[in-house]
Design a protein around this motif. Structure first.
Motif, PDB file in Angstrom:
ATOM      1  N   ILE A 154       7.323  35.464  64.836  1.00 18.55           N
ATOM      2  CA  ILE A 154       7.932  36.802  64.906  1.00 18.55           C
ATOM      3  C   ILE A 154       9.446  36.705  65.105  1.00 18.55           C
ATOM      4  O   ILE A 154      10.236  37.405  64.464  1.00 18.55           O
ATOM      5  CB  ILE A 154       7.289  37.618  66.059  1.00 18.55           C
ATOM      6  N   LYS A 155       9.848  35.787  65.986  1.00 19.71           N
ATOM      7  CA  LYS A 155      11.284  35.637  66.258  1.00 19.71           C
ATOM      8  C   LYS A 155      12.041  35.241  64.992  1.00 19.71           C
ATOM      9  O   LYS A 155      13.148  35.741  64.723  1.00 19.71           O
ATOM     10  CB  LYS A 155      11.494  34.577  67.357  1.00 19.71           C
ATOM     11  N   SER A 156      11.433  34.350  64.208  1.00 18.58           N
ATOM     12  CA  SER A 156      12.151  33.928  62.996  1.00 18.58           C
ATOM     13  C   SER A 156      12.215  35.061  61.973  1.00 18.58           C
ATOM     14  O   SER A 156      13.217  35.230  61.273  1.00 18.58           O
ATOM     15  CB  SER A 156      11.496  32.686  62.390  1.00 18.58           C
TER      16      SER A 156
ATOM     17  N   VAL B  88      10.446  54.864  68.995  1.00 17.60           N
ATOM     18  CA  VAL B  88      11.344  55.209  67.887  1.00 17.60           C
ATOM     19  C   VAL B  88      11.025  54.353  66.667  1.00 17.60           C
ATOM     20  O   VAL B  88      10.855  54.855  65.547  1.00 17.60           O
ATOM     21  CB  VAL B  88      12.821  54.966  68.298  1.00 17.60           C
ATOM     22  N   GLY B  89      10.932  53.059  66.882  1.00 13.98           N
ATOM     23  CA  GLY B  89      10.643  52.149  65.772  1.00 13.98           C
ATOM     24  C   GLY B  89       9.257  52.347  65.222  1.00 13.98           C
ATOM     25  O   GLY B  89       9.057  52.437  64.010  1.00 13.98           O
ATOM     26  N   LEU B 171       8.952  48.238  51.864  1.00  8.11           N
ATOM     27  CA  LEU B 171       8.853  48.541  50.426  1.00  8.11           C
ATOM     28  C   LEU B 171       8.480  47.320  49.593  1.00  8.11           C
ATOM     29  O   LEU B 171       7.956  47.445  48.493  1.00  8.11           O
ATOM     30  CB  LEU B 171      10.189  49.076  49.900  1.00  8.11           C
ATOM     31  N   THR B 172       8.776  46.158  50.100  1.00  7.88           N
ATOM     32  CA  THR B 172       8.472  44.960  49.317  1.00  7.88           C
ATOM     33  C   THR B 172       6.986  44.639  49.452  1.00  7.88           C
ATOM     34  O   THR B 172       6.260  45.298  50.184  1.00  7.88           O
ATOM     35  CB  THR B 172       9.279  43.744  49.814  1.00  7.88           C
ATOM     36  N   ASP B 173       6.577  43.617  48.739  1.00  7.89           N
ATOM     37  CA  ASP B 173       5.172  43.242  48.802  1.00  7.89           C
ATOM     38  C   ASP B 173       4.867  42.388  50.027  1.00  7.89           C
ATOM     39  O   ASP B 173       3.725  41.977  50.231  1.00  7.89           O
ATOM     40  CB  ASP B 173       4.805  42.441  47.532  1.00  7.89           C
ATOM     41  N   ILE B 174       5.892  42.110  50.808  1.00  5.57           N
ATOM     42  CA  ILE B 174       5.687  41.198  51.935  1.00  5.57           C
ATOM     43  C   ILE B 174       5.147  41.958  53.134  1.00  5.57           C
ATOM     44  O   ILE B 174       5.792  42.852  53.675  1.00  5.57           O
ATOM     45  CB  ILE B 174       7.017  40.519  52.307  1.00  5.57           C
ATOM     46  N   LYS B 175       3.920  41.595  53.494  1.00 10.01           N
ATOM     47  CA  LYS B 175       3.289  42.275  54.618  1.00 10.01           C
ATOM     48  C   LYS B 175       3.549  41.499  55.911  1.00 10.01           C
ATOM     49  O   LYS B 175       2.994  40.418  56.121  1.00 10.01           O
ATOM     50  CB  LYS B 175       1.772  42.379  54.388  1.00 10.01           C
ATOM     51  N   LEU B 176       4.387  42.033  56.747  1.00 11.80           N
ATOM     52  CA  LEU B 176       4.644  41.407  58.049  1.00 11.80           C
ATOM     53  C   LEU B 176       4.174  42.371  59.134  1.00 11.80           C
ATOM     54  O   LEU B 176       3.918  43.554  58.867  1.00 11.80           O
ATOM     55  CB  LEU B 176       6.141  41.130  58.209  1.00 11.80           C
ATOM     56  N   ILE B 181       7.535  42.831  65.278  1.00 10.46           N
ATOM     57  CA  ILE B 181       8.931  42.420  65.095  1.00 10.46           C
ATOM     58  C   ILE B 181       9.851  43.389  65.836  1.00 10.46           C
ATOM     59  O   ILE B 181      10.796  42.978  66.523  1.00 10.46           O
ATOM     60  CB  ILE B 181       9.291  42.366  63.596  1.00 10.46           C
ATOM     61  N   TRP B 182       9.545  44.650  65.718  1.00  7.82           N
ATOM     62  CA  TRP B 182      10.393  45.635  66.390  1.00  7.82           C
ATOM     63  C   TRP B 182      10.335  45.486  67.920  1.00  7.82           C
ATOM     64  O   TRP B 182      11.355  45.496  68.595  1.00  7.82           O
ATOM     65  CB  TRP B 182       9.991  47.063  65.977  1.00  7.82           C
ATOM     66  N   ARG B 183       9.142  45.282  68.434  1.00  7.87           N
ATOM     67  CA  ARG B 183       9.011  45.083  69.885  1.00  7.87           C
ATOM     68  C   ARG B 183       9.778  43.823  70.314  1.00  7.87           C
ATOM     69  O   ARG B 183      10.462  43.817  71.337  1.00  7.87           O
ATOM     70  CB  ARG B 183       7.537  44.934  70.278  1.00  7.87           C
ATOM     71  N   GLU B 184       9.662  42.817  69.511  1.00  9.70           N
ATOM     72  CA  GLU B 184      10.381  41.582  69.816  1.00  9.70           C
ATOM     73  C   GLU B 184      11.887  41.853  69.853  1.00  9.70           C
ATOM     74  O   GLU B 184      12.615  41.357  70.726  1.00  9.70           O
ATOM     75  CB  GLU B 184      10.066  40.522  68.756  1.00  9.70           C
ATOM     76  N   ALA B 185      12.336  42.653  68.891  1.00  9.98           N
ATOM     77  CA  ALA B 185      13.765  42.974  68.844  1.00  9.98           C
ATOM     78  C   ALA B 185      14.180  43.690  70.117  1.00  9.98           C
ATOM     79  O   ALA B 185      15.167  43.317  70.788  1.00  9.98           O
ATOM     80  CB  ALA B 185      14.074  43.846  67.615  1.00  9.98           C
ATOM     81  N   VAL B 186      13.418  44.696  70.491  1.00  8.70           N
ATOM     82  CA  VAL B 186      13.751  45.456  71.700  1.00  8.70           C
ATOM     83  C   VAL B 186      13.711  44.543  72.929  1.00  8.70           C
ATOM     84  O   VAL B 186      14.644  44.513  73.744  1.00  8.70           O
ATOM     85  CB  VAL B 186      12.782  46.650  71.873  1.00  8.70           C
ATOM     86  N   ASP B 187      12.635  43.774  73.019  1.00  7.96           N
ATOM     87  CA  ASP B 187      12.493  42.867  74.164  1.00  7.96           C
ATOM     88  C   ASP B 187      13.658  41.880  74.240  1.00  7.96           C
ATOM     89  O   ASP B 187      14.276  41.696  75.275  1.00  7.96           O
ATOM     90  CB  ASP B 187      11.179  42.073  74.055  1.00  7.96           C
ATOM     91  N   SER B 188      13.947  41.241  73.108  1.00 13.51           N
ATOM     92  CA  SER B 188      14.999  40.220  73.092  1.00 13.51           C
ATOM     93  C   SER B 188      16.333  40.807  73.512  1.00 13.51           C
ATOM     94  O   SER B 188      17.084  40.219  74.299  1.00 13.51           O
ATOM     95  CB  SER B 188      15.154  39.628  71.688  1.00 13.51           C
ATOM     96  N   VAL B 189      16.617  41.963  72.968  1.00 14.63           N
ATOM     97  CA  VAL B 189      17.924  42.561  73.224  1.00 14.63           C
ATOM     98  C   VAL B 189      18.080  42.988  74.677  1.00 14.63           C
ATOM     99  O   VAL B 189      19.138  42.822  75.294  1.00 14.63           O
ATOM    100  CB  VAL B 189      18.148  43.763  72.275  1.00 14.63           C
TER     101      VAL B 189
END
Lengths: 198, 198, 198, 198
Positions: A154-156, B88-89, B171-176, B181-189
DNA sequence: GATGAATGAGAATTCATTCAT
DNA sequence: GATGAATGAATTCTCATTCAT
C-alpha cells in the motif's frame, strides 16, 4: 528535401509539439506539414497514416519513459533508501518542469486509450511497471533491513500515486513546491517503519 | 420530447455521456441529435454553438464538484480529524466508482484547458479550492489542538494530490485498494504530529 | 434549394448520365454536384456515400430492366410465336437506340461486378432471368404445339445471347441492321421445328 | 530483375493481370510496382506515363486478337464449311475458358473506348474485322457452292454476334454449354441454305 | 419550438508524376 | 537503369453552422 533522416525527425518533433499542445484531433497533417514547410503527402512517405504517426510517437515516448523511470536496485543499500527515493522524484520533477510537453502529450494518449484498446493495454502495462518500481524499492529496503515489513504494498502504491500526480500538476498553472511535497511523501510514508540506525 | 425543459435536459445528459466517452472532437452534434432522436438544428435552439454546449456542461460540472467537495468545518473537533479525513476520501472513491463518467469528462476538460484560457483559469480555481479544503481542515485541526503546526501546508497539498490521483486511477483498468491507500495517506501524513490524546 | 424531390431526381439523373459516360471512378461527386449546381455535401444529404448512390441507381436500373423485359406469356398462342419473338427484340432495339446511356451504364455495373460480390450476384440473377424469358417462350410454344420439342433449351440460350449482344453492339459505332439480324436469329432458330400450319 | 527486357516483360505481365482484375482506375502504378518489387519511378523508365502503359498493352492485345482470329480461307472447301465454323468457335471457347483474363481486360478497353476516341476507333476496326471473318467464310462457301447465296451478310453478322457474346458470357458465373450453343448457331444459320450434297 | 435542406471549410488519403542522384 | 524523396491535384467524406418555413 534532401535528407531523409532530417525530414523524419522534423515530422516527429513537430508532431510531438503540436499533438502535445492541441491534441490529436485538433492537429491535422496539413498543419504539421505546413509548419515544417513540406507537402502533406511527404508525411505519408514516412508514415502510412496519421494513426501510424501517432503510434510511432507513442512508442518513442514509452521507450523514453522506461529509460527515465529505470532504477538500478543494485545501488540501493541500507543507508541510502530515502535519498534514492528523493532522487527518483526530484529528477522526474526537474525533467517535467523542463519538458512540459512530454507529460502533456502523454495525457493525450491517456485519453486516446479510452477509445483504443491498443493504447489502453499499453498504458495499463506502463502504469503497472510504474507501481512496481516503488514496490521493488521498498521490498529491497525491507531485505536490506532498512525498513520494517509493514504495509509496504500500500505504501508503495501511495508513493506511486503522489509521484504520478506531481508530474500532472506541474502542467497546471499552480506553482507548488513539488520537491518539498515529494520529500514529505517519502518522509511520511517511511516514518515509523525505518529502523533505528536509519 | 415536446417539453422545452425536457429536451434541454436530454441534450445535456446525452452530451455528458457522449463527451465523457469519446471526447469533444469525436462527438459530433449529429451524433448527439440522432441519439436523442431530434434534429441537429434543434440543438441550436438551446445552445448558440457546440462550444457553448461544452461550456454549459462545464459549468454544471463545476457546480457539482463544488457541492460535492464542500466540507462543513464546523463538524470538525479534536477527536474526529482523522475520521473526517477518511470519510472525505472514501465518499469520493465511492462516488467515483459509481459514476466513472464524471471524472472521465472532467479529464476532457483538463485537456481542453491546455488550449483554451477560459477552462485553464476555471480549472486552476477549482484545483486551488481543492487544495484549500485540505489546508483548511489541517489548519482547523491545529487550532483545535488536534495536531501540531508542522509543515501543514505541504502536508495538505500532499493529501490533495493523493486524493486527486485516486479518482483518476479509478478510471484505469488497474484495480487497487483505493480506500486503504487513502487511509495510509492520512495515517502517514498525520503520524507524529498528532497530539497524545489523539 | 427548395424542392427535395427535385434535387434527389437531379442527382440521380446527373449521376446516371455521368456514370454512364465516364464510369464510376472517373466521375467524382464534385463533378456531379457542380454539374447540378449544388454543393458536394448536398449529395451526402440524400445518399450516405458514393457507393450508396451507385447502388441506388443500380436498383433503379434493375427495376427498369425487369419491367422492360417482362413478357406476358398469356398473350402467346400457336399463331403468334414468331411475331412475339420479333417484337421482343425489336422493342429492345428501339429503346436501346433511343437511350444508349442505359446499356452503357449497365456495362459499367458489369465491370463493377468483377470486384464487388453484391453486383456479381445481382447480375447473375438478371442474366438468368433473362435466359429464362426465352426458355419460357419456347417451352410454352411447345405446349401450344407451335413448335417441336427439339433442343429448345440450347435454342433459347442462343436467342438470349444474340438479343443481349445486339444491345451491346448498338453502343459501338458499327451501324448494322439489328432488326434484320434479330429476325434472322428467330427465323434460323425456329426453322425446321415449326409445325406445318405455322 | 536486372535485365531490361525482363523488367519490361514483368511490368507488362503484372499490368495485364492487375488491369484485367481491377480495371485501370483501380490499379495504381504503386500497386504494380510493389507487386513486381521495383520502385514506382522504374515504370517511368519504360513507359512515359500510365496511359502509355495502358496503350502499349492494348496494342499487344490487338495483335494477339488478330493472330488468334486469323483463319486461312484456303483451307475451306465445299465439304468442311460447317466443321471449320464449328472449330473457329470451339477453339475460341477453349482458349477463353483457359484465359479468362484476356477477355476481361478486353472489356475494360471496351469501356475505356467510350471516353477515348483512340480506343473507340481501334475497337471499331477490330469489330469490323471480326464481322468480316464470318462474312468471308460464308462468301467463300457460296463460291464453293457449299451454301446458297441467301442473306449471307445478315447471317454472318448473326454468327459474329453469337461468337462474340459467348466469350463474354464465359466471364460470368453462368455455366452454359457454350460449345453446343455455338454448334446450334452454326446449324440454325446454315439450315436450309446448304446444298444437298452437304 | 423544431426541422428539412443546404453549405463552406477542412479532414485523411491516394495517385500520377518528377527529379536529383 | 533505377530509386528515394517529394509534390500538386484530386477524392471521399464529416462537421458545425445557417435559414426559410
Amino acid at each position: 528535401m534532401r535528407n531523409k533522416e532530417q525530414t523524419y525527425k522534423q515530422i516527429m518533433e513537430t508532431a510531438f509539439t503540436m499533438f502535445s499542445e492541441k491534441g490529436f484531433d485538433q492537429t491535422s497533417l496539413t498543419h504539421i506539414a505546413s509548419e515544417i514547410g513540406i507537402s502533406k503527402p511527404a508525411i505519408y512517405y514516412y508514415f502510412k497514416s496519421k494513426d501510424e504517426l501517432i503510434k510511432t510517437l507513442f512508442e518513442m515516448i514509452v521507450a523514453e519513459i522506461q529509460s527515465i523511470t529505470f532504477i538500478d536496485l543494485e545501488e540501493l543499500d541500507a543507508k541510502n533508501v530515502k535519498s534514492i527515493l528523493y532522487q527518483v522524484g526530484e529528477s522526474a520533477i526537474l525533467r517535467q518542469e523542463k519538458d512540459l510537453k512530454f507529460n502533456q502529450l502523454f495525457n493525450h494518449y491517456v485519453l486516446l486509450s479510452t477509445r483504443d484498446d491498443y493504447y489502453s493495454e499499453q498504458l495499463t502495462k506502463i502504469q503497472k511497471d510504474f507501481l512496481n518500481i516503488f514496490e521493488n524499492i521498498l521490498t529491497k529496503a525491507v531485505h536490506l533491513n532498512a525498513i520494517k515489513e509493514e504495509n509496504i504494498v500500500i505504501k508503495s502504491q501511495l508513493l506511486a500515486l503522489v509521484f504520478d500526480n506531481i508530474t500532472t500538476f506541474i502542467l497546471t498553472d499552480i506553482k507548488l513546491d513539488y520537491k518539498k511535497i515529494w520529500r514529505e511523501a517519502v518522509d511520511s510514508v517511511l516514518k515509523g517503519i525505518e529502523h533505528d540506525e536509519q
